[in-house]
Motif scaffolding. Structure first.
Motif, short mmCIF file in Angstrom:
data_model
loop_
_atom_site.label_atom_id
_atom_site.label_comp_id
_atom_site.label_asym_id
_atom_site.label_seq_id
_atom_site.Cartn_x
_atom_site.Cartn_y
_atom_site.Cartn_z
N ARG A 84 0.83 -1.20 0.00
CA ARG A 84 0.00 0.00 0.00
C ARG A 84 0.87 1.26 0.00
O ARG A 84 0.54 2.25 -0.65
N ALA A 85 1.98 1.22 0.71
CA ALA A 85 2.87 2.39 0.75
C ALA A 85 3.39 2.74 -0.64
O ALA A 85 3.44 3.92 -1.01
N TRP A 86 3.74 1.73 -1.45
CA TRP A 86 4.21 2.00 -2.81
C TRP A 86 3.09 2.59 -3.66
O TRP A 86 3.30 3.55 -4.40
N TRP A 87 1.90 2.01 -3.57
CA TRP A 87 0.79 2.52 -4.38
C TRP A 87 0.32 3.89 -3.89
O TRP A 87 -0.15 4.72 -4.67
N ASP A 88 0.46 4.17 -2.59
CA ASP A 88 0.14 5.50 -2.09
C ASP A 88 1.10 6.54 -2.64
O ASP A 88 0.72 7.68 -2.89
N VAL A 90 2.35 6.40 -5.62
CA VAL A 90 1.86 6.64 -6.98
C VAL A 90 0.72 7.65 -6.92
O VAL A 90 0.69 8.63 -7.68
N GLU A 91 -0.22 7.42 -6.02
CA GLU A 91 -1.35 8.34 -5.91
C GLU A 91 -0.89 9.75 -5.53
O GLU A 91 -1.39 10.74 -6.04
N GLU A 92 0.09 9.83 -4.65
CA GLU A 92 0.61 11.14 -4.25
C GLU A 92 1.24 11.87 -5.44
O GLU A 92 1.06 13.08 -5.60
N GLU A 93 1.97 11.14 -6.27
CA GLU A 93 2.58 11.75 -7.45
C GLU A 93 1.49 12.25 -8.41
O GLU A 93 1.64 13.30 -9.02
N ILE A 94 0.42 11.48 -8.53
CA ILE A 94 -0.66 11.87 -9.44
C ILE A 94 -1.40 13.09 -8.91
O ILE A 94 -1.66 14.04 -9.65
N SER A 96 -0.63 15.27 -6.10
CA SER A 96 0.09 16.47 -5.67
C SER A 96 0.88 17.11 -6.80
O SER A 96 0.97 18.34 -6.87
N LYS A 97 1.45 16.31 -7.67
CA LYS A 97 2.26 16.87 -8.77
C LYS A 97 1.51 16.87 -10.09
O LYS A 97 2.06 17.27 -11.11
N GLN A 98 0.28 16.37 -10.07
CA GLN A 98 -0.59 16.34 -11.23
C GLN A 98 0.08 15.66 -12.43
O GLN A 98 0.02 16.14 -13.56
N LEU A 99 0.71 14.53 -12.16
CA LEU A 99 1.34 13.76 -13.22
C LEU A 99 0.33 12.80 -13.83
O LEU A 99 -0.63 12.39 -13.17
N ALA A 100 0.57 12.42 -15.07
CA ALA A 100 -0.23 11.36 -15.68
C ALA A 100 0.10 10.06 -14.95
O ALA A 100 1.20 9.88 -14.42
N SER A 101 -0.84 9.15 -14.91
CA SER A 101 -0.64 7.93 -14.14
C SER A 101 0.55 7.12 -14.65
O SER A 101 1.29 6.54 -13.85
N ASP A 102 0.76 7.07 -15.96
CA ASP A 102 1.90 6.30 -16.46
C ASP A 102 3.23 6.94 -16.05
O ASP A 102 4.18 6.24 -15.71
N HIS A 103 3.28 8.27 -16.03
CA HIS A 103 4.49 8.96 -15.58
C HIS A 103 4.72 8.70 -14.09
O HIS A 103 5.85 8.44 -13.65
N ALA A 104 3.66 8.78 -13.29
CA ALA A 104 3.77 8.53 -11.85
C ALA A 104 4.22 7.09 -11.59
O ALA A 104 5.07 6.86 -10.72
N LEU A 105 3.67 6.15 -12.35
CA LEU A 105 4.08 4.75 -12.18
C LEU A 105 5.56 4.58 -12.49
O LEU A 105 6.29 3.91 -11.74
N ARG A 106 6.03 5.19 -13.57
CA ARG A 106 7.44 5.07 -13.92
C ARG A 106 8.34 5.68 -12.85
O ARG A 106 9.39 5.14 -12.53
N ARG A 107 7.93 6.80 -12.32
CA ARG A 107 8.73 7.47 -11.29
C ARG A 107 8.83 6.60 -10.03
O ARG A 107 9.92 6.39 -9.49
N VAL A 108 7.71 6.10 -9.56
CA VAL A 108 7.72 5.29 -8.34
C VAL A 108 8.41 3.95 -8.60
O VAL A 108 9.09 3.41 -7.72
N ARG A 109 8.31 3.43 -9.81
CA ARG A 109 9.03 2.20 -10.15
C ARG A 109 10.54 2.41 -10.03
O ARG A 109 11.26 1.53 -9.56
#
Length: 191
Positions: A84-88, A90-94, A96-109
């Motif tokens: 859950r911490a990893w997926w949270d 992703v949600e925070e990147e989406i 708070s930083k208004q990133l597209a979900s694919d960009h947020a996924l790549r960043r957290v990955r």
């Protein structure tokens, strides 16, 4: 063993039967309506949160009823919390930083890969309990990489099949966001 779900990757988000055909307004042909990366990411975050709540509730129920908390229950709970911490993140990147979900996924990955490969060794030997918690956290990071990789693959397949529908507007790429120098590491707290 009681019927405790084992940690690991979750089943696919959408079985093939749930994809509804839609009609293309230009050609009049029917094609499958695939969920967007944003929808799949939102569903995955919701699923992981539900798994975390369920695992914690089962552990709390056992403790409140005076039952012995087993290693399996603790492992499942810690794994669910770390996932859950990893997926949270992703949600925070989406949000708070208004990133597209694919960009947020790549960043957290990239942060998860850094967590798995560049973690410094412990300064002193830990207990068996410490090793079990660290193993659950590493396993959750690997599962996050697997699940998020699956979402990104589906997103790329959809982009390749429908390049006009998924092309980005130039305004999205005018102002690139700075990359944080050190990735945040999710914390895992034992129940």
């Amino acid at each position: 063993m009681h019927d405790i779900p084992q940690p690991g990757t979750l089943p696919p988000l959408h079985p093939p039967d749930s994809i509804t055909p839609t009609e293309d307004t230009v050609t009049g042909q029917h094609e499958q309506a695939w969920p967007s990366c944003d929808q799949l990411t939102t569903e995955k975050i919701t699923t992981v949160r539900h798994a975390c709540y369920t695992a914690a509730a089962k552990a709390i129920f056992a403790l409140q009823n005076g039952q012995r908390l087993t290693g399996e229950q603790l492992f499942v709970t810690v794994h669910a919390q770390a996932a859950r911490a990893w997926w949270d993140l992703v949600e925070e990147e989406i949000t708070s930083k208004q990133l597209a979900s694919d960009h947020a996924l790549r960043r957290v990955r990239s942060w998860a890969r850094h967590y798995l490969t560049a973690e410094p060794p412990a300064a002193r030997p830990g207990t068996l309990f410490d090793h079990a918690l660290a193993h659950a956290a590493r396993m959750a990071a690997r599962d996050f990489l697997s699940d998020s990789g699956h979402l990104l693959t589906q997103h790329l397949i959809h982009q390749a099949a429908h390049p006009a529908a998924t092309s980005a507007t130039p305004a999205e790429h005018d102002h690139p966001r700075p990359v944080s120098p050190t990735p945040p590491v999710p914390t895992v707290v034992a129940p």
